[in-house]
Write a protein that holds these residues in place. Structure first.
Motif, short mmCIF file in Angstrom:
data_model
loop_
_atom_site.label_atom_id
_atom_site.label_comp_id
_atom_site.label_asym_id
_atom_site.label_seq_id
_atom_site.Cartn_x
_atom_site.Cartn_y
_atom_site.Cartn_z
N ALA A 78 21.32 -6.88 -5.98
CA ALA A 78 20.97 -5.47 -6.10
C ALA A 78 19.74 -5.27 -6.97
O ALA A 78 19.07 -4.25 -6.88
N SER A 79 19.43 -6.24 -7.82
CA SER A 79 18.28 -6.08 -8.70
C SER A 79 17.00 -6.70 -8.14
O SER A 79 15.91 -6.39 -8.61
N ARG A 80 17.10 -7.55 -7.11
CA ARG A 80 15.90 -8.14 -6.48
C ARG A 80 16.19 -8.44 -5.02
O ARG A 80 17.01 -9.29 -4.70
N ILE A 81 15.47 -7.74 -4.13
CA ILE A 81 15.66 -7.89 -2.69
C ILE A 81 14.38 -8.48 -2.10
O ILE A 81 13.30 -7.90 -2.24
N ASN A 82 14.49 -9.61 -1.44
CA ASN A 82 13.35 -10.31 -0.86
C ASN A 82 12.84 -9.54 0.36
O ASN A 82 13.58 -9.24 1.28
N LEU A 83 11.54 -9.23 0.36
CA LEU A 83 10.91 -8.51 1.47
C LEU A 83 9.84 -9.34 2.17
O LEU A 83 9.16 -8.85 3.07
N SER A 84 9.67 -10.59 1.79
CA SER A 84 8.62 -11.44 2.36
C SER A 84 8.76 -11.50 3.87
O SER A 84 9.84 -11.70 4.40
N GLY A 85 7.65 -11.32 4.55
CA GLY A 85 7.63 -11.41 6.00
C GLY A 85 8.02 -10.14 6.73
O GLY A 85 7.95 -10.07 7.94
N ASP A 86 8.43 -9.10 6.00
CA ASP A 86 8.84 -7.85 6.64
C ASP A 86 7.69 -6.86 6.82
O ASP A 86 7.88 -5.79 7.37
N ASN A 87 6.50 -7.19 6.31
CA ASN A 87 5.30 -6.37 6.46
C ASN A 87 5.45 -4.96 5.88
O ASN A 87 5.03 -3.98 6.50
N TYR A 88 6.05 -4.86 4.71
CA TYR A 88 6.11 -3.59 3.99
C TYR A 88 4.85 -3.46 3.14
O TYR A 88 4.51 -4.36 2.37
N THR A 89 4.16 -2.32 3.29
CA THR A 89 2.85 -2.17 2.66
C THR A 89 2.62 -0.78 2.08
O THR A 89 3.30 0.18 2.44
N LEU A 90 1.63 -0.71 1.22
CA LEU A 90 1.03 0.54 0.77
C LEU A 90 -0.47 0.36 0.94
O LEU A 90 -1.07 -0.51 0.31
N LYS A 91 -1.06 1.14 1.85
CA LYS A 91 -2.50 1.05 2.14
C LYS A 91 -3.19 2.19 1.42
O LYS A 91 -2.82 3.36 1.61
N ILE A 92 -4.18 1.86 0.61
CA ILE A 92 -4.87 2.86 -0.20
C ILE A 92 -6.34 2.91 0.20
O ILE A 92 -7.05 1.90 0.12
N GLY A 93 -6.76 4.08 0.66
CA GLY A 93 -8.15 4.30 1.03
C GLY A 93 -8.82 5.21 0.02
O GLY A 93 -8.34 5.39 -1.09
N GLU A 94 -9.91 5.82 0.43
CA GLU A 94 -10.67 6.68 -0.48
C GLU A 94 -9.86 7.89 -0.96
O GLU A 94 -9.86 8.21 -2.13
N GLU A 95 -9.19 8.55 -0.03
CA GLU A 95 -8.47 9.77 -0.40
C GLU A 95 -7.02 9.79 0.05
O GLU A 95 -6.29 10.72 -0.28
N MET A 96 -6.60 8.80 0.83
CA MET A 96 -5.26 8.80 1.40
C MET A 96 -4.51 7.51 1.05
O MET A 96 -5.11 6.46 0.87
N ALA A 97 -3.19 7.65 0.98
CA ALA A 97 -2.30 6.51 0.79
C ALA A 97 -1.29 6.52 1.93
O ALA A 97 -0.69 7.55 2.23
N VAL A 98 -1.14 5.37 2.58
CA VAL A 98 -0.22 5.24 3.71
C VAL A 98 0.94 4.35 3.26
O VAL A 98 0.76 3.15 3.01
N PHE A 99 2.11 4.95 3.14
CA PHE A 99 3.31 4.25 2.65
C PHE A 99 4.13 3.71 3.82
O PHE A 99 4.40 4.43 4.78
N ASN A 100 4.54 2.47 3.72
CA ASN A 100 5.49 1.85 4.63
C ASN A 100 6.34 0.90 3.80
O ASN A 100 6.17 -0.32 3.85
N LEU A 101 7.21 1.48 2.96
CA LEU A 101 8.02 0.72 2.01
C LEU A 101 9.48 1.13 2.12
O LEU A 101 9.79 2.31 2.27
N PRO A 102 10.39 0.17 2.01
CA PRO A 102 11.81 0.52 2.03
C PRO A 102 12.22 1.12 0.69
O PRO A 102 11.55 0.93 -0.31
N PHE A 103 13.32 1.84 0.71
CA PHE A 103 13.88 2.39 -0.53
C PHE A 103 15.33 1.95 -0.65
O PHE A 103 16.13 2.15 0.26
N TYR A 104 15.65 1.30 -1.75
CA TYR A 104 17.01 0.86 -2.04
C TYR A 104 17.41 1.49 -3.36
O TYR A 104 17.18 0.92 -4.42
N GLY A 105 17.94 2.67 -3.31
CA GLY A 105 18.29 3.33 -4.55
C GLY A 105 19.10 4.57 -4.32
O GLY A 105 19.69 4.77 -3.26
#
Length: 184
Positions: free
Chosen positions: A74-101
């Motif tokens: 519950a304190s550390r969940i392996n996400l390697s290979g699942d392609n979860y990302t946060l893409k940050i550009g000039e003015e926008m942020a594109v979230f693709n992240l899981p939430f465990y909480g």
């Protein structure tokens, strides 16, 4: 003999205190400055390798019963290979992240509990934190229901920590690495 003991003790104390100096060199600082300039000029992507949720003990007990079978906790969940990302550009942020909480308010009637949206970056700041040897990249973002305070601690391209404080959910942290997409 007594003075000799005090002299030895004092020498050891001085040696210990002087050896505790940070190993952050000027070359390390220049590498961070170069990376800082890159992420300000180009789009970059944080790729999550692990999620580190902050939950109550009751939730941790329930999650551990499920996750322990595949080597996670519950304190550390392996996400390697699942392609979860946060893409940050000039003015926008594109979230693709899981939430465990835990949610602090209702989440609506959909099954999507992740951070999966695009938002406009507000209050952007970044600086090199010399005493801890990392770049602190901070901003605020909103989606339809909540506001998020984001801090990305960048130690190098290979090591970064993403911290998300939400107005509606418990604190989340992700460990991962960066890739930079140069504008060409």
């Amino acid at each position: 003999m007594k003075n000799y003991k005090y002299l030895m003790l004092f020498s050891i104390l001085v040696l210990v205190l002087t050896s505790c100096k940070s190993s952050f060199t000027e070359a390390d600082r220049n590498k961070l400055k170069g990376l800082q300039e890159e992420i300000l000029e180009d789009t970059f992507i944080f790729k999550a390798d692990a999620a580190l949720p902050f939950n109550s003990q009751a939730v941790n007990n329930a999650i551990n019963d499920i996750l322990i079978r595949n080597g996670n906790s519950a304190s550390r969940i392996n996400l390697s290979g699942d392609n979860y990302t946060l893409k940050i550009g000039e003015e926008m942020a594109v979230f693709n992240l899981p939430f465990y909480g835990e949610r602090r308010t209702g989440g609506g009637y959909n099954d999507d509990n992740s951070f999966d949206f695009t938002g406009e970056i507000k209050n952007l700041s970044n600086s090199i934190v010399s005493d801890s040897n990392y770049i602190s990249y901070q901003f605020d973002v909103r989606n339809d229901t909540e506001s998020l305070n984001i801090e990305l601690k960048i130690f190098s391209r290979e090591t970064a920590h993403l911290i998300i404080n939400s107005s509606h959910r418990s604190y989340m942290k992700y460990d991962g690495h960066l890739t930079v997409e140069s504008k060409q």
